[in-house]
Design a protein around this motif. Structure first.
Motif, short mmCIF file in Angstrom:
data_model
loop_
_atom_site.label_atom_id
_atom_site.label_comp_id
_atom_site.label_asym_id
_atom_site.label_seq_id
_atom_site.Cartn_x
_atom_site.Cartn_y
_atom_site.Cartn_z
N ILE A 192 0.85 -1.20 0.00
CA ILE A 192 0.00 0.00 0.00
C ILE A 192 0.88 1.25 0.00
O ILE A 192 0.64 2.20 -0.75
N GLU A 193 1.90 1.24 0.82
CA GLU A 193 2.83 2.37 0.90
C GLU A 193 3.53 2.58 -0.44
O GLU A 193 3.68 3.72 -0.90
N ARG A 194 3.93 1.49 -1.10
CA ARG A 194 4.64 1.59 -2.38
C ARG A 194 3.75 2.17 -3.48
O ARG A 194 4.18 2.97 -4.32
N LEU A 195 2.48 1.76 -3.51
CA LEU A 195 1.59 2.14 -4.60
C LEU A 195 0.89 3.48 -4.37
O LEU A 195 0.27 4.02 -5.28
N SER A 196 0.97 3.98 -3.16
CA SER A 196 0.27 5.24 -2.86
C SER A 196 0.93 6.42 -3.56
O SER A 196 2.16 6.55 -3.59
N ALA A 197 0.10 7.29 -4.10
CA ALA A 197 0.61 8.50 -4.76
C ALA A 197 1.00 9.57 -3.75
O ALA A 197 1.68 10.54 -4.10
#
Length: 631
Positions: free
Chosen positions: A449-454
């Motif tokens: 989630i952290e990686r994909l969050s803008a």
């Protein structure tokens, strides 16, 4: 209050621990006392440091705490590397009871971890192969020191080659780790839960009670598909205790209750914890008030786990003795028609009682949401949404059709925080769950989630840890999320104020939330959860679906869980819409209700089960539905 003023306030506690450590250090380093004496001295001090007021100091990330932990760790190094001294079974037991504290102080200390000492012991152990584990003192010490994720598969296999009291204690010690956040840790715990059963070697002695009860409950938080199987073996240990102590119920109906003037059926309610400020009270008080109309209600609990308000709900109170494995005085005071366990697993005496046949009908609720695997437990109450299919739990299931969303009572005189003012440049995500519910799979999902969050994400964990365990948990979680906040345990209103300062909350998996999800609904804070098959994987769903939020907040796979959260973060306006939708449910209006359909139906179902005992006490795994029975 500033950190400096806290240090000043806690200085007397530091001085007290310092003096007691100096006394042990003098014996070890100056007088060269034997390890047995050191182990027992440490046990007394460790017990103090894990409780108030000392734990208040030990949870602070300050130089003094680091110093104390380093000195504790040094004493453990001295004990564990003294291979000239043979550890007695009692020393092994005492050190196993300190295992979690030992792990914590190494992590918080100047050592940083126990890897160097563990490597030394394992190297020594591998030099000398022995037929019996007990003949290899270095390996015994290594297994005492190691967390489950520290060991190679070969060392775990060597442990499992024998079934002795020593190997059983070492296995229990490895299973005590509440936060195995490595691939080897997760795999090692699964291996020990599924493949190894040395527990028949444990004698029915009171000193093993706390450890066995601990892993009886902790197994529920594993990700292993067969994690509960170990309970079958541990339940047999409790039955051996009953036999050794001569504990047995009196003949049915042989005890009369003077207060039962209406001659109602007698129901004992087993309350492992039921203070009026506890979440268990909020969930179960409405049900008890309804049951009292039809039954003479007797509460069984330890005095320290209840209060006048909770006792006042019942017709009678029976106190569990401080020597909690001695249940005979409890059994002598009542011969109930029904025994209802609000939970099984939170207290040793509760697990023990669940493995006795006390009443003609014995039923449980999922206050601790996991199957008991006890041959003496007939029924479990399950809602249609919590029911995950036949064969998921061991008990026969009464399927209740009523909604559970408004069951929990609100805290009295609760002061809710005002609507928050949030910084939308950073997405604040709350993770309100106990340490035990956090696992590698859940951490991996959070990282994705952290990686994909803008946008940047800041996680706040609420692990409910205390003392040095808080610092250890903080260190482990920050190794994955350096900017994370790891909140200390606090009072309920302060907790709600902290929780309120977030855009979103995430529920863990596979062991989800219940009370924490209610807390979020009270605040109008959206919760994203993942549905599974077991009761503890469906409690979030049960609550959210009752409010019409399942479509928006409940995922059916880890992939959908991750991408659902990311979509709320990345698509403009979507998270704001979700927050507005949750707030519009006005959960507090429901939360204030004192009468509810669920409690009414539960009472009807119990009445039906009591009248139809031959049907409900059949082969395990039956699914018993409402239609044609109590509806």
């Amino acid at each position: 209050m500033t950190t400096a003023s806290l240090e000043e306030q806690l200085q007397p506690l530091f001085d007290d621990i310092d003096a007691k450590l100096q006394n042990i250090e003098s014996g070890v380093f100056i007088q060269q006392q034997d390890a047995e004496k050191t182990i027992n001295q440490l046990a007394l001090l460790v017990n103090e440091c894990q409780n108030k007021p000392y734990a208040s100091l030990m949870q602070l990330n300050i130089q003094g705490t680091t110093e104390l932990c380093t000195r504790f760790a040094t004493l453990y190094v001295n004990v564990l590397t003294d291979l000239k001294h043979t550890l007695s079974l009692n020393s092994l037991l005492v050190l196993t009871k300190q295992k979690r504290f030992m792990s914590h102080v190494f992590e918080v200390s100047g050592y940083g971890n126990s890897r160097a000492v563990l490597k030394l012991l394992l190297n020594k152990a591998h030099e000398r192969k022995a037929k019996q584990l007990t003949d290899n003192p270095a390996l015994v010490r290594a297994l005492l020191l190691a967390s489950v994720g520290d060991l190679d598969p070969a060392d775990l296999v060597e442990l499992t080659l024998e079934s002795t009291e020593t190997s059983a204690l070492l296995a229990i010690g490895l299973l005590l780790d509440r936060l195995p956040l490595t691939v080897t840790g997760d795999a090692g715990r699964t291996f020990l839960l599924e493949e190894y059963n040395p527990y028949s070697a444990l004698r029915p002695l009171d000193q093993y009670r706390a450890l066995i009860s601990n892993i009886w409950m902790l197994c529920s938080y594993s990700t292993s598909p067969k994690k509960h199987e170990i309970k079958k073996h541990l339940n047999q240990w409790f039955k051996r205790v009953h036999k050794a102590k001569g504990i047995q119920a009196k003949p049915a109906g042989s005890v009369r209750h003077a207060g039962n003037i209406d001659n109602k059926p007698v129901m004992v309610v087993i309350a492992e914890t039921f203070k009026s400020v506890h979440a268990m009270y909020r969930w179960y008080a409405p049900m008890i008030k309804r049951l009292k109309r039809d039954y003479y209600l007797v509460m069984v609990s330890m005095k320290a786990d209840v209060d006048d308000q909770s006792i006042g709900l019942f017709d009678e109170f029976i106190e569990v003795p401080e020597e909690e494995m001695n249940l005979q005085p409890v059994l002598n005071q009542c011969t109930p028609d029904i025994a209802w366990f609000m939970s099984v697993g939170m207290r040793s005496w509760g697990i023990s009682l669940a493995n006795l046949r006390w009443a003609a009908l014995q039923a449980m609720s999922f206050g601790h949401p996991a199957s008991s695997f006890s041959s003496e437990m007939d029924l479990a109450f399950v809602t249609t949404r919590v029911f995950g299919g036949p064969g998921v739990v061991n008990e026969n299931m009464l399927i209740l059709e009523s909604e559970i969303g408004n069951v929990a009572e609100a805290h009295k005189d609760l002061k809710l925080p005002p609507p928050p003012v949030l910084d939308d440049a950073v997405v604040s995500i709350a993770v309100p769950c106990n340490t035990m519910k956090i696992n590698l799979g859940f951490i991996t999902a959070l990282k994705e989630i952290e990686r994909l969050s803008a946008k940047p994400i800041r996680f706040t964990f609420f692990p409910n840890e205390y003392g040095v365990g808080h610092l250890s948990t903080e260190k482990r979680l920050r190794s994955f999320f350096p900017t994370a906040v790891v909140a200390r345990r606090t009072g309920y209103e302060a907790y709600l104020n902290m929780l309120n300062q977030h855009h979103l909350a995430l529920s863990p998996f596979p062991f989800g939330n219940a009370t924490s999800t209610i807390d979020c609904m009270v605040l109008g804070l959206p919760v994203i959860s993942l549905i599974g098959a077991e009761p503890h994987s469906r409690s979030d769903y049960d609550i959210l679906a009752s409010l019409g939020l399942a479509e928006y907040c409940v995922a059916d796979s880890v992939e959908n869980y991750v991408h659902g959260v990311v979509r709320y973060i990345n698509e403009p306006g979507l998270l704001e819409e979700l927050r507005a939708m949750v707030a519009s449910k006005q959960f507090m209006d429901l939360h204030q209700q004192h009468e509810n359909e669920f409690s009414d139906e539960m009472c009807k179902a119990l009445n039906w089960a009591y009248a139809n005992q031959n049907e409900v006490r059949g082969p395990r795994g039956l699914v018993i539905e409402a239609q044609g029975r109590w509806k």
